[in-house]
Design a protein around this motif. Structure first.
Motif, PDB file in Angstrom:
ATOM      1  N   TYR A  50       6.167   4.369   9.295  1.00  0.00           N
ATOM      2  CA  TYR A  50       6.268   5.370  10.347  1.00  0.00           C
ATOM      3  C   TYR A  50       7.656   5.279  10.962  1.00  0.00           C
ATOM      4  O   TYR A  50       8.079   4.213  11.409  1.00  0.00           O
ATOM      5  N   ASP A  51       8.380   6.411  10.951  1.00  0.00           N
ATOM      6  CA  ASP A  51       9.709   6.504  11.538  1.00  0.00           C
ATOM      7  C   ASP A  51       9.544   7.059  12.952  1.00  0.00           C
ATOM      8  O   ASP A  51       9.191   8.225  13.126  1.00  0.00           O
ATOM      9  N   MET A  52       9.779   6.214  13.967  1.00  0.00           N
ATOM     10  CA  MET A  52       9.533   6.620  15.351  1.00  0.00           C
ATOM     11  C   MET A  52      10.578   7.612  15.860  1.00  0.00           C
ATOM     12  O   MET A  52      10.266   8.452  16.686  1.00  0.00           O
ATOM     13  N   ARG A  53      11.807   7.517  15.368  1.00  0.00           N
ATOM     14  CA  ARG A  53      12.844   8.460  15.815  1.00  0.00           C
ATOM     15  C   ARG A  53      12.543   9.876  15.342  1.00  0.00           C
ATOM     16  O   ARG A  53      12.739  10.843  16.065  1.00  0.00           O
ATOM     17  N   GLU A  54      12.075   9.981  14.109  1.00  0.00           N
ATOM     18  CA  GLU A  54      11.809  11.304  13.533  1.00  0.00           C
ATOM     19  C   GLU A  54      10.350  11.714  13.644  1.00  0.00           C
ATOM     20  O   GLU A  54       9.977  12.794  13.193  1.00  0.00           O
ATOM     21  N   ASP A  55       9.511  10.830  14.218  1.00  0.00           N
ATOM     22  CA  ASP A  55       8.074  11.085  14.328  1.00  0.00           C
ATOM     23  C   ASP A  55       7.514  11.520  12.974  1.00  0.00           C
ATOM     24  O   ASP A  55       6.877  12.557  12.844  1.00  0.00           O
ATOM     25  N   LYS A  56       7.771  10.657  11.969  1.00  0.00           N
ATOM     26  CA  LYS A  56       7.409  11.023  10.606  1.00  0.00           C
ATOM     27  C   LYS A  56       6.696   9.866   9.902  1.00  0.00           C
ATOM     28  O   LYS A  56       7.135   8.720   9.971  1.00  0.00           O
ATOM     29  N   LEU A  57       5.579  10.180   9.260  1.00  0.00           N
ATOM     30  CA  LEU A  57       4.885   9.223   8.407  1.00  0.00           C
ATOM     31  C   LEU A  57       5.396   9.367   6.988  1.00  0.00           C
ATOM     32  O   LEU A  57       5.559  10.474   6.478  1.00  0.00           O
ATOM     33  N   ILE A  58       5.642   8.238   6.335  1.00  0.00           N
ATOM     34  CA  ILE A  58       6.183   8.234   4.974  1.00  0.00           C
ATOM     35  C   ILE A  58       5.263   7.395   4.100  1.00  0.00           C
ATOM     36  O   ILE A  58       5.017   6.219   4.385  1.00  0.00           O
ATOM     37  N   ARG A  59       4.731   7.994   3.063  1.00  0.00           N
ATOM     38  CA  ARG A  59       3.889   7.258   2.117  1.00  0.00           C
ATOM     39  C   ARG A  59       4.789   6.733   1.000  1.00  0.00           C
ATOM     40  O   ARG A  59       5.342   7.504   0.226  1.00  0.00           O
ATOM     41  N   LEU A  60       4.939   5.413   0.923  1.00  0.00           N
ATOM     42  CA  LEU A  60       5.795   4.831  -0.108  1.00  0.00           C
ATOM     43  C   LEU A  60       5.022   4.495  -1.383  1.00  0.00           C
ATOM     44  O   LEU A  60       5.546   4.622  -2.470  1.00  0.00           O
ATOM     45  N   ASP A  61       3.796   4.037  -1.216  1.00  0.00           N
ATOM     46  CA  ASP A  61       2.998   3.707  -2.393  1.00  0.00           C
ATOM     47  C   ASP A  61       1.533   3.963  -2.068  1.00  0.00           C
ATOM     48  O   ASP A  61       1.008   3.415  -1.103  1.00  0.00           O
ATOM     49  N   ALA A  62       0.888   4.791  -2.867  1.00  0.00           N
ATOM     50  CA  ALA A  62      -0.515   5.149  -2.612  1.00  0.00           C
ATOM     51  C   ALA A  62      -1.428   4.673  -3.728  1.00  0.00           C
ATOM     52  O   ALA A  62      -2.552   5.124  -3.848  1.00  0.00           O
ATOM     53  N   GLU A  63      -0.958   3.744  -4.547  1.00  0.00           N
ATOM     54  CA  GLU A  63      -1.766   3.267  -5.673  1.00  0.00           C
ATOM     55  C   GLU A  63      -2.729   2.151  -5.276  1.00  0.00           C
ATOM     56  O   GLU A  63      -3.437   1.612  -6.112  1.00  0.00           O
ATOM     57  N   LYS A  64      -2.723   1.781  -4.005  1.00  0.00           N
ATOM     58  CA  LYS A  64      -3.622   0.750  -3.482  1.00  0.00           C
ATOM     59  C   LYS A  64      -3.395  -0.604  -4.142  1.00  0.00           C
ATOM     60  O   LYS A  64      -4.331  -1.338  -4.417  1.00  0.00           O
ATOM     61  N   LYS A  65      -2.126  -0.953  -4.389  1.00  0.00           N
ATOM     62  CA  LYS A  65      -1.823  -2.210  -5.055  1.00  0.00           C
ATOM     63  C   LYS A  65      -0.824  -3.062  -4.291  1.00  0.00           C
ATOM     64  O   LYS A  65      -0.331  -4.053  -4.788  1.00  0.00           O
ATOM     65  N   ALA A  66      -0.481  -2.687  -3.051  1.00  0.00           N
ATOM     66  CA  ALA A  66       0.481  -3.444  -2.257  1.00  0.00           C
ATOM     67  C   ALA A  66      -0.119  -4.783  -1.833  1.00  0.00           C
ATOM     68  O   ALA A  66      -1.317  -4.886  -1.579  1.00  0.00           O
ATOM     69  N   SER A  67       0.738  -5.805  -1.768  1.00  0.00           N
ATOM     70  CA  SER A  67       0.239  -7.125  -1.427  1.00  0.00           C
ATOM     71  C   SER A  67       1.059  -7.808  -0.327  1.00  0.00           C
ATOM     72  O   SER A  67       0.540  -8.123   0.725  1.00  0.00           O
ATOM     73  N   HIS A  68       2.353  -8.068  -0.560  1.00  0.00           N
ATOM     74  CA  HIS A  68       3.204  -8.734   0.433  1.00  0.00           C
ATOM     75  C   HIS A  68       4.553  -8.037   0.498  1.00  0.00           C
ATOM     76  O   HIS A  68       4.966  -7.396  -0.465  1.00  0.00           O
TER      77      HIS A  68
END
Length: 195
Positions: A50-68
């Motif tokens: 989430y970019d607070m300056r631009e009030d924007k949500l950014i999806r970087l990875d939607a494959e449900k495989k993020a860990s650390h």
């Protein structure tokens, strides 16, 4: 949760989702988060910012495989993504151009807790190997080479809640390495002076 789901077009039913692992960028203008699906008893995490300056949500990875993950500056994130139940790979995400690039494909094939050692260099750890040892490495991204800093025996446990991950981290001057350990059957905070 519904607003977040609608905005990043992830799901309609949010009843089995939750947000976790919030971390602010160094300049405090953005934060990353995991959007976790715990359906069917599995915790599967997608990566968002989430970019607070631009009030924007950014999806970087939607494959449900993020860990650390770790922030590297204000516009890049290094994150491990699970390939399957046994393997993970390290990726560098760029928030500005939404790019995703696998890094250290030969030297890092297992999940770990990355941190930034210096420009182009990572510090990360491993879960216990087949002999019960956990490792901490300094990794050169460009050369795709790792150097072992420490190897420590981990007390075996089948209880995930009692497992001790190393979570290596550095002092600001890069001379002191701190990590968690269960060496000697007790949870400890260990300090190691680096050359």
């Amino acid at each position: 949760y519904k607003d977040l789901s609608d905005h990043i077009k992830m799901v309609d039913d949010v009843s089995h989702f939750y947000i976790n692992h919030l971390a602010f960028s160094p300049d405090g203008t953005k934060f990353l988060f995991f959007w976790i699906d715990e359906m069917n008893g599995y915790h599967q995490a997608s990566l968002g910012v989430y970019d607070m300056r631009e009030d924007k949500l950014i999806r970087l990875d939607a494959e449900k495989k993020a860990s650390h993950y770790v922030w590297d500056g204000n516009d890049e994130i290094v994150c491990t993504l699970l390939d399957n139940i046994h393997y993970a790979r390290y990726y560098r995400f760029n928030i500005k151009d939404r790019s995703k690039k696998m890094i250290c494909s030969e030297s890092l094939k297992y999940d770990g807790h990355p941190s930034i050692y210096s420009k182009g260099m990572l510090l990360t750890d491993t879960y216990p190997d087949t002999r019960g040892f956990q490792h901490i490495y300094i990794v050169n991204e460009e050369k795709d080479e790792k150097r072992e800093v420490v190897k420590i025996y981990s007390v075996p446990t089948t209880n995930v809640e009692k497992r001790t991950d190393l979570h290596p981290r550095l002092s600001d001057d890069r001379k002191l390495l701190c990590f968690d350990s269960s060496h000697g059957s007790l949870r400890k905070l260990m300090l190691l002076f680096l050359d």
